[in-house]
Design a protein around this motif. Sequence first.
Motif, PDB file in Angstrom:
ATOM      1  N   LYS A 284       0.834  -1.204   0.000  1.00 16.61           N
ATOM      2  CA  LYS A 284       0.000   0.000   0.000  1.00 16.61           C
ATOM      3  C   LYS A 284       0.873   1.259   0.000  1.00 16.61           C
ATOM      4  CE  LYS A 284      -4.006  -2.097   2.267  1.00 16.61           C
ATOM      5  NZ  LYS A 284      -4.930  -2.057   3.415  1.00 16.61           N
ATOM      6  N   ILE A 285       1.990   1.214   0.722  1.00  7.48           N
ATOM      7  CA  ILE A 285       2.916   2.355   0.708  1.00  7.48           C
ATOM      8  C   ILE A 285       3.486   2.559  -0.689  1.00  7.48           C
ATOM      9  CG2 ILE A 285       5.146   3.166   1.585  1.00  7.48           C
ATOM     10  CD1 ILE A 285       4.475   1.793   4.234  1.00  7.48           C
ATOM     11  N   ALA A 286       3.814   1.461  -1.374  1.00  6.95           N
ATOM     12  CA  ALA A 286       4.363   1.563  -2.725  1.00  6.95           C
ATOM     13  C   ALA A 286       3.361   2.191  -3.681  1.00  6.95           C
ATOM     14  CB  ALA A 286       4.773   0.175  -3.221  1.00  6.95           C
ATOM     15  N   VAL A 287       2.078   1.879  -3.510  1.00 11.98           N
ATOM     16  CA  VAL A 287       1.053   2.473  -4.365  1.00 11.98           C
ATOM     17  C   VAL A 287       1.005   3.987  -4.169  1.00 11.98           C
ATOM     18  CG1 VAL A 287      -1.430   2.588  -4.800  1.00 11.98           C
ATOM     19  CG2 VAL A 287      -0.326   0.367  -4.472  1.00 11.98           C
ATOM     20  N   GLN A 288       1.154   4.439  -2.924  1.00 17.96           N
ATOM     21  CA  GLN A 288       1.163   5.880  -2.673  1.00 17.96           C
ATOM     22  C   GLN A 288       2.399   6.547  -3.264  1.00 17.96           C
ATOM     23  OE1 GLN A 288      -1.626   7.260  -1.568  1.00 17.96           O
ATOM     24  NE2 GLN A 288      -2.320   5.112  -1.596  1.00 17.96           N
ATOM     25  N   ARG A 289       3.506   5.840  -3.302  1.00 17.19           N
ATOM     26  CA  ARG A 289       4.710   6.395  -3.937  1.00 17.19           C
ATOM     27  C   ARG A 289       4.487   6.580  -5.438  1.00 17.19           C
ATOM     28  NH1 ARG A 289       9.040   2.476  -0.766  1.00 17.19           N
ATOM     29  NH2 ARG A 289       9.041   3.629   1.218  1.00 17.19           N
ATOM     30  N   ILE A 290       3.735   5.663  -6.021  1.00 17.02           N
ATOM     31  CA  ILE A 290       3.395   5.828  -7.433  1.00 17.02           C
ATOM     32  C   ILE A 290       2.552   7.086  -7.620  1.00 17.02           C
ATOM     33  CG2 ILE A 290       2.122   4.816  -9.354  1.00 17.02           C
ATOM     34  CD1 ILE A 290       2.899   2.071  -8.336  1.00 17.02           C
ATOM     35  N   GLU A 291       1.615   7.324  -6.712  1.00 17.23           N
ATOM     36  CA  GLU A 291       0.784   8.520  -6.808  1.00 17.23           C
ATOM     37  C   GLU A 291       1.621   9.788  -6.666  1.00 17.23           C
ATOM     38  OE1 GLU A 291      -2.378   8.611  -7.676  1.00 17.23           O
ATOM     39  OE2 GLU A 291      -2.250   6.431  -7.916  1.00 17.23           O
ATOM     40  N   VAL A 292       2.620   9.751  -5.788  1.00 15.82           N
ATOM     41  CA  VAL A 292       3.516  10.908  -5.647  1.00 15.82           C
ATOM     42  C   VAL A 292       4.265  11.154  -6.953  1.00 15.82           C
ATOM     43  CG1 VAL A 292       5.574  11.769  -4.470  1.00 15.82           C
ATOM     44  CG2 VAL A 292       3.761  10.671  -3.145  1.00 15.82           C
ATOM     45  N   ALA A 293       4.776  10.086  -7.553  1.00 18.74           N
ATOM     46  CA  ALA A 293       5.498  10.232  -8.820  1.00 18.74           C
ATOM     47  C   ALA A 293       4.580  10.765  -9.922  1.00 18.74           C
ATOM     48  CB  ALA A 293       6.100   8.885  -9.236  1.00 18.74           C
ATOM     49  N   ARG A 294       3.345  10.315  -9.938  1.00 21.17           N
ATOM     50  CA  ARG A 294       2.397  10.823 -10.931  1.00 21.17           C
ATOM     51  C   ARG A 294       2.086  12.297 -10.679  1.00 21.17           C
ATOM     52  NH1 ARG A 294      -1.861   5.696 -11.073  1.00 21.17           N
ATOM     53  NH2 ARG A 294      -0.597   4.343 -12.429  1.00 21.17           N
ATOM     54  N   GLY A 295       2.003  12.685  -9.408  1.00 21.70           N
ATOM     55  CA  GLY A 295       1.787  14.089  -9.098  1.00 21.70           C
ATOM     56  C   GLY A 295       2.934  14.959  -9.578  1.00 21.70           C
ATOM     57  N   ASN A 296       4.164  14.486  -9.383  1.00 21.58           N
ATOM     58  CA  ASN A 296       5.327  15.239  -9.869  1.00 21.58           C
ATOM     59  C   ASN A 296       5.317  15.334 -11.396  1.00 21.58           C
ATOM     60  OD1 ASN A 296       6.436  15.746  -7.325  1.00 21.58           O
ATOM     61  ND2 ASN A 296       7.483  13.772  -7.283  1.00 21.58           N
ATOM     62  N   TYR A 297       4.876  14.261 -12.051  1.00 18.25           N
ATOM     63  CA  TYR A 297       4.776  14.309 -13.508  1.00 18.25           C
ATOM     64  C   TYR A 297       3.742  15.340 -13.941  1.00 18.25           C
ATOM     65  CZ  TYR A 297       3.558  12.907 -18.253  1.00 18.25           C
ATOM     66  OH  TYR A 297       3.289  12.911 -19.593  1.00 18.25           O
ATOM     67  N   GLY A 298       2.621  15.410 -13.226  1.00 23.58           N
ATOM     68  CA  GLY A 298       1.616  16.417 -13.542  1.00 23.58           C
ATOM     69  C   GLY A 298       2.139  17.830 -13.384  1.00 23.58           C
TER      70      GLY A 298
ATOM     71  N   ALA B 127      11.857  13.190 -17.400  1.00 26.50           N
ATOM     72  CA  ALA B 127      12.447  12.590 -16.198  1.00 26.50           C
ATOM     73  C   ALA B 127      11.368  12.205 -15.195  1.00 26.50           C
ATOM     74  CB  ALA B 127      13.443  13.558 -15.562  1.00 26.50           C
ATOM     75  N   ALA B 128      10.365  13.066 -15.042  1.00 28.24           N
ATOM     76  CA  ALA B 128       9.285  12.769 -14.105  1.00 28.24           C
ATOM     77  C   ALA B 128       8.494  11.549 -14.557  1.00 28.24           C
ATOM     78  CB  ALA B 128       8.372  13.982 -13.950  1.00 28.24           C
ATOM     79  N   TYR B 129       8.228  11.456 -15.851  1.00 24.52           N
ATOM     80  CA  TYR B 129       7.484  10.305 -16.359  1.00 24.52           C
ATOM     81  C   TYR B 129       8.296   9.020 -16.189  1.00 24.52           C
ATOM     82  CZ  TYR B 129       5.060   7.179 -19.562  1.00 24.52           C
ATOM     83  OH  TYR B 129       4.399   6.106 -20.098  1.00 24.52           O
ATOM     84  N   THR B 130       9.599   9.108 -16.415  1.00 25.44           N
ATOM     85  CA  THR B 130      10.448   7.932 -16.236  1.00 25.44           C
ATOM     86  C   THR B 130      10.438   7.484 -14.781  1.00 25.44           C
ATOM     87  OG1 THR B 130      11.870   8.719 -18.035  1.00 25.44           O
ATOM     88  CG2 THR B 130      12.761   7.019 -16.601  1.00 25.44           C
ATOM     89  N   ARG B 131      10.380   8.432 -13.869  1.00 24.94           N
ATOM     90  CA  ARG B 131      10.320   8.060 -12.451  1.00 24.94           C
ATOM     91  C   ARG B 131       8.968   7.473 -12.073  1.00 24.94           C
ATOM     92  NH1 ARG B 131      14.182  12.467 -12.042  1.00 24.94           N
ATOM     93  NH2 ARG B 131      16.079  11.542 -11.148  1.00 24.94           N
ATOM     94  N   VAL B 132       7.917   7.849 -12.791  1.00 26.39           N
ATOM     95  CA  VAL B 132       6.636   7.161 -12.590  1.00 26.39           C
ATOM     96  C   VAL B 132       6.788   5.684 -12.942  1.00 26.39           C
ATOM     97  CG1 VAL B 132       4.259   6.973 -13.397  1.00 26.39           C
ATOM     98  CG2 VAL B 132       5.228   9.212 -12.941  1.00 26.39           C
ATOM     99  N   LEU B 133       7.428   5.423 -14.082  1.00 26.26           N
ATOM    100  CA  LEU B 133       7.664   4.033 -14.474  1.00 26.26           C
ATOM    101  C   LEU B 133       8.544   3.316 -13.463  1.00 26.26           C
ATOM    102  CD1 LEU B 133       8.273   4.505 -18.319  1.00 26.26           C
ATOM    103  CD2 LEU B 133       6.131   3.977 -17.127  1.00 26.26           C
ATOM    104  N   ALA B 134       9.555   4.028 -12.935  1.00 29.91           N
ATOM    105  CA  ALA B 134      10.433   3.424 -11.932  1.00 29.91           C
ATOM    106  C   ALA B 134       9.660   3.091 -10.660  1.00 29.91           C
ATOM    107  CB  ALA B 134      11.596   4.366 -11.622  1.00 29.91           C
TER     108      ALA B 134
END
Length: 484
Positions: free
Chosen positions: A82-96, A171-178
């Motif tokens: 569940k923590i990892a899912v929230q990290r994905i949301e953070v990365a998506r927010g940075n991409y936005g 870079a932000a999108y690549t970190r979403v993938l990461a």
Amino acid sequence: MVPFFRNLNTYSGLVSLLIAGCLSSCQIQHSPASAPTMPVPQSYTGRTDSTNIGNWPYRNLFADPNLVTLIDTAMVRNLDLKIAVQRIEVARGNYGITQGALLPRVDAVATAGIDRYGRYTLNGVGNFDTNLSGNVSGASVIPNPTPDYFIGLRSSWEIDIWGKLRNRRRAAYTRVLASQEGRNLIVTSMTADVARLYYSLLALDAELEIIGENIELQQKALELVQVQKEAGRVTELAVQQFRAQLLNTRGLEGRVQQEIVQTENQLNILLGRYPQPIARGASIEKQSLPTGISAGVPAQLVRRRPDIRQAERELEAANVDVAVARAEFLPSLNLTPYAGFNAFRPEVLLNPQSLALGVLGGLAGPIINRRYLKGNLAITGAQSREAYYAYQRAVLTGVSEVIISLKGLENYRNVASLQRQEVAVLRQAATTSNELFANGYATYLEVITAQRNVLEAELSLINTKRAQFLALVDLYRALGGGWQ
């Protein structure tokens, strides 16, 4: 006044030429460097079979339905996941955020202010002189103090002439993938951890059963030696030796019971719940390894294993960060247009004649004291190299873990075969020692030694059986299985 305007036009032309020259003279390459490749061996241990158990769903690999149910529960309730899912949301927010930086920002603005101009100020003299004009009357007369009202839209927009903003977005999108690969890595590790703990529980259950059987045998041996002591055939020392061995085995039983409690609690934590009994299937002695275990080739590992894919994404993002840091040295072009109603009297603010439009463009670049930019470039360069070394380490670790697990499956299979023979021989020896002792042809120490050897051999066989399953789990994790 004419010469002045001529000079002004000349100055404007010179400024335009300087800006154009500045833009055309910038020859720095700002495209991100391509990620270096990491060569891998052609095979692990001479095997070139392309089939790979890492592609199997865990429901196909693990035959025990209780284990599958536990993994299913962990997929839903595991807190690390569940923590990892929230990290994905953070990365998506940075991409936005980086995506929005490419577009102009438009703000709805409503402002009001007032200024009192002194008699000997430029605005004070100018307003006084303007009010004396015959063209100024009524609402056009400038009051002093002078209010200022504005209602409209203001915008700010940085034109991405060097690709700096686009690279930030990349870079932000690549970190979403990461971050998504990081989530897959947690799923893989979680699946392996649940399986490891489950098989450890089965092994502990088997150990407890073996210890219980040996306690019964040792209890009977103690009763037999007590009868022989009463008959005068042995001394109290023999009775004490048998009793000490029985107490030692009971103590071992208590330690195993505590290990079961600890293992169950560790498994419950992975399942995201409070301590409770864990449902188990057949004994580990009756569990069988799947047939046709294969690992494929290392080239498949690089494309599949989540930590390698995550490290590769991080390396790509770090290289893009270097390109962004280089582009920071170049001038940036900013536009600030506005449109709205502007007046110094509120009653005429919304009058069509109060409509105001404007745009301001500016080109600004660092000239003096660029230490911050140089430091940022040095940091991003070091981070890029660090990401490459991390990628290399992930590939080396992955290949090594696969080879270790493959060898472990093979070696533990041979060890288990030998240990089964050893257990059979020692059980026969224990039976023989009991018969010889009952007829006076063996000492009590030989009986004790034979019983201890049987117990140790049986426990060692169980540990080897557990090691076989753990090697299978480790191989599945090393191949990146469990997240699909």
